[in-house]
Design an enzyme around this catalytic site. Structure first.
Site, PDB file in Angstrom:
ATOM      1  N   GLU A 162       0.819  -1.216   0.000  1.00 48.67           N
ATOM      2  CA  GLU A 162       0.000   0.000   0.000  1.00 48.67           C
ATOM      3  C   GLU A 162       0.849   1.260   0.000  1.00 48.67           C
ATOM      4  O   GLU A 162       0.546   2.231  -0.692  1.00 48.67           O
ATOM      5  CB  GLU A 162      -0.949   0.006   1.210  1.00 48.67           C
ATOM      6  CG  GLU A 162      -2.109  -0.981   1.113  1.00 48.67           C
ATOM      7  CD  GLU A 162      -1.717  -2.414   1.451  1.00 48.67           C
ATOM      8  OE1 GLU A 162      -0.562  -2.638   1.894  1.00 48.67           O
ATOM      9  OE2 GLU A 162      -2.562  -3.312   1.277  1.00 48.67           O
ATOM     10  N   HIS A 173     -11.959  -5.068   9.856  1.00 49.39           N
ATOM     11  CA  HIS A 173     -12.510  -4.800   8.532  1.00 49.39           C
ATOM     12  C   HIS A 173     -13.740  -3.901   8.568  1.00 49.39           C
ATOM     13  O   HIS A 173     -14.522  -3.889   7.630  1.00 49.39           O
ATOM     14  CB  HIS A 173     -12.875  -6.116   7.825  1.00 49.39           C
ATOM     15  CG  HIS A 173     -11.709  -6.790   7.187  1.00 49.39           C
ATOM     16  ND1 HIS A 173     -10.751  -7.449   7.908  1.00 49.39           N
ATOM     17  CD2 HIS A 173     -11.327  -6.888   5.876  1.00 49.39           C
ATOM     18  CE1 HIS A 173      -9.835  -7.943   7.078  1.00 49.39           C
ATOM     19  NE2 HIS A 173     -10.161  -7.607   5.853  1.00 49.39           N
TER      20      HIS A 173
END
Ligand SMILES: Cc1ncc(C[n+]2csc(CCOP(=O)(O)OP(=O)(O)O)c2C)c(N)n1
Ligand SMILES: [Mg+2]
Lengths: 325, 330
Positions: B66, B135
């Site tokens: 990322e 999440h």
């Protein structure tokens, strides 16, 4: 390398050395504030790497970047003005010593986050690849950065996409006070970079000519579509990490041993041996460099600061209403 | 270009995809990169078909890196490209925080205006799918905290389709928070929706008794709550912030000046969340307009749990919005 080439390297290195020494004085006098990281001892890296690039290529650097900026041709006056916080500074006084920028010379700074510039360099190279422009991006960083995840992600990405990046690791054996072997399980940094399929090798970072030749080879390789290269430039900083650092973690004897390989004097000796530099020539050069620094300092000192009313400029193009408030 | 004479029904997923396809087709400087955006078709199938249509150079599958690929997006933007970077979900954006906060947001300013980072980062987000704490994050407020970034949250089909083009035209970095829960939602889109701005909040439902401020994932429940309140003769005005930075305070203040009551709803934890900022601004600039204490709904201060009943209890809901609106006007 031609005589003029080596002589140019020497001039660049001398400009950097004397500039850094002046910065020490100016810091002690309170004219330069904030963090100040000097590259005394590492001039061969700055001069050699930057000499191998062309004007279209890009440079991404770190907070220890005065030498890189000077070797790239950023005017001394705009560097000193920046450190004095003046509006004529190369970043309008908004960056300081650690954030020197010059878009016109494709000098993309001056990043104070260790390894933070490495992904950006990969992206600059990606943009060139997408446009099929034959340009190369040189990315300079320290040995400490090799421990960061961003370094490893970036090497993999550049190798995977075959991007024209030359990774230039200035291995001065210390990350602040932590010696290489105290933070890296494998201290052969070129070996580690090589594990990503990146052509990697170590170079004597005290030998400006060797640095220039190695970088030229890496740049040629990257430009020709051979993918990224990694250079481990083995060098040493003669001064402390920053002006705040009392330098208690290094053996005096170690520092003295490295000083015997002062890159400026090594090249001076070679030039002298080759009949390219004599005492008179050296004196002349020293005086010219001294004058350049004096003039830059005078101009920077005379320059205005940016009015506080302009505080919120350059945050976004369309100014935040609440920021402008 | 997908231009039709009639309004049409489509899903948010399709609207986002249309925005992407038009961006890629309209300007060859635009490219898309991220984890699984190509061969897989996008984690949520938003970019399905784009690799086949535009090829590997312009629809780039990245490794799980990322920080490197967001940073590479910044570098590519500096180098003259118009990158659209997708971070698979906001939960993984923390690994790119350094690049977003230290580079994308600062380079223009630190360079004294020399550098521009015309980068768009798409960040799917949204709790409520029983995915547990790691999440289910709601973090757009973190990014909205940072000067130098623009943060938008499309919550209508027009915005889902149109915000990308406007974001790409912005010379500054724009983070687009897309609601994962909306992707499958179907609705009607005007025949020619036209371009959308990224500056103004929008009144999505006019009302006179209470102003309900929502955005992104809380717009739909806020509108449902307003519909329910209407059956009980309570008229709620729903303001969709659309953009969290720069915040359009004026639209909120105008609404409060009409209703004199305020309820703020977002999915973030209340402490230091975007809702707190809205309330602070109204307190600073329109305290006299308020006829009742402000109501504020956010997530309960707990990592979002997995079990259905616990997760539901942790998050804003239509029921909680209705209750709070009733309290505000009581
Ligand atoms: C991500 C990050 N962590 C820590 C620091 C604090 N810091 C500044 S310089 C430095 C040492 C870096 O060493 P190296 O990469 O070898 O570069 P050098 O200073 O030797 O040129 C550290 C730890 C930082 N700026 N950024
Ligand atoms: Mg070091």
């Amino acid at each position: 390398m031609s005589g003029t080439g080596a002589r140019d390297l020497f001039t660049t290195m001398l400009r950097i050395r004397r500039f850094e020494e002046r910065c020490v004085e100016l810091y002690s006098a309170g004219a330069i504030r904030g963090f100040l990281h000097l590259c005394v001892g590492e001039e061969a890296v700055a001069a050699g790497v930057l000499a191998a690039l062309s004007a279209e290529d890009a440079v991404v650097s770190t907070y220890r970047e005065h030498g890189h900026a000077l070797a790239r041709g950023v005017p001394m006056e705009s560097l000193l003005a920046e450190m004095f916080g003046r509006v004529t500074g190369c970043s309008r006084g908004r960056g300081g010593s650690m954030h020197l920028f010059d878009a016109s010379r494709r000098f993309y700074g001056g990043n104070a986050i260790v390894a933070g510039g490495i992904p950006v360099a990969v992206g600059l190279a990606l943009a060139d690849r997408l446009r099929a422009r034959p340009r190369v991006t040189a990315c300079l960083f320290g040995d400490g950065a090799v421990a960061e995840g961003e370094f490893h992600e970036s090497l993999n990405l550049a190798a995977l996409w075959h991007l024209p990046v030359v990774f230039c690791c200035e291995n001065n054996r210390y990350a602040m006070g932590t010696a290489l072997a105290r933070s890296h399980a494998e201290t052969d940094l070129a070996l580690r970079a090589g594990s990503y399929g990146v052509r990697s090798w170590a170079v004597d970072g005290m030998d400006a000519v060797a640095v220039r030749e190695a970088t030229a080879l890496a740049v040629d390789t990257a430009r020709a579509g051979g993918g990224p290269c990694f250079l481990e430039l083995r060098t040493y900083r003669f001064r402390a990490h920053s002006m705040y650092d009392a330098d208690r973690y290094r053996d005096r004897a170690e520092v003295e041993a490295w000083r015997l390989r002062d890159p400026v004097e090594l090249l001076a000796a070679d030039l002298t041996a080759d009949g390219l530099l004599d005492d008179a020539g050296r004196k002349e050069l020293e005086e010219a460099v001294g004058r350049e620094i004096d003039e830059a300092e005078r101009a920077a000192e005379a320059a205005p600061v940016e009015p506080v009313e302009d505080l919120t400029r350059f945050v976004t193009t369309t100014m935040d209403p609440e920021v402008a408030r | 270009m997908t231009v039709t004479a009639e309004p049409r029904t489509l899903t948010f997923r399709e609207a986002f995809r249309e925005g992407l396809r038009e961006a890629l087709a309209g300007d060859d400087r635009v490219f898309l990169m991220g984890e699984d955006v190509g061969r897989y078709g996008g984690c949520f199938a938003v970019s399905q078909g784009l690799l086949e249509e535009f090829g590997e150079e312009r629809v780039r599958d990245t490794p799980l890196s990322e920080s490197a690929f967001v940073g590479a997006g910044i570098g590519a933007a500096l180098g003259g490209a118009l990158p659209i970077v997708e971070i698979m979900t906001v939960n993984f954006a923390m690994l790119a925080l350094d690049q977003i906060v230290n580079n994308a947001a600062t380079l223009r300013h630190m360079s004294g205006g020399q550098l521009s980072v015309p980068l768009v980062v798409r960040i799917p987000t949204g709790p409520g799918r029983q995915l547990a704490a790691q999440h289910s994050h709601t973090l757009e407020g973190w990014f909205a905290h940072v000067p130098g970034l623009r943060v938008v949250a499309p919550a209508t089909l027009e915005d889902a389709r149109g915000m990308l083009a406007t974001a790409l035209a912005d010379p500054d970095p724009v983070l687009v928070f897309e609601q994962i829960g909306s992707y499958g939602v179907r609705g009607e889109l005007a025949a020619d929706p036209g371009p959308v701005d990224l500056d103004r909040a929008a009144v999505r439902r006019a009302g006179s008794d209470v102003t309900v401020v929502a955005y992104g994932g809380t717009l739909a429940p806020a509108l449902d709550a307003a519909a329910e309140l209407a059956t009980g003769d309570l008229s709620a005005e729903v303001v969709d912030l659309r953009t969290l930075r720069p915040l359009d305070t004026a639209t909120v203040l105008e609404s409060v000046a009409r209703t004199h009551r305020l309820l703020v709803v977002d999915n973030a934890w209340r402490t230091g969340g975007p809702g707190a900022e809205i309330v602070a601004r109204v307190a600073e600039e329109a305290l006299d307009e308020l006829d009742a204490p402000v109501e504020r709904i956010g997530a309960v201060e707990v990592p979002v749990p997995y079990a259905r009943q616990l997760e539901e209890a942790a998050l804003p809901s239509v029921g909680r919005i209705v209750e709070a609106a009733r309290r505000a006007v009581a």
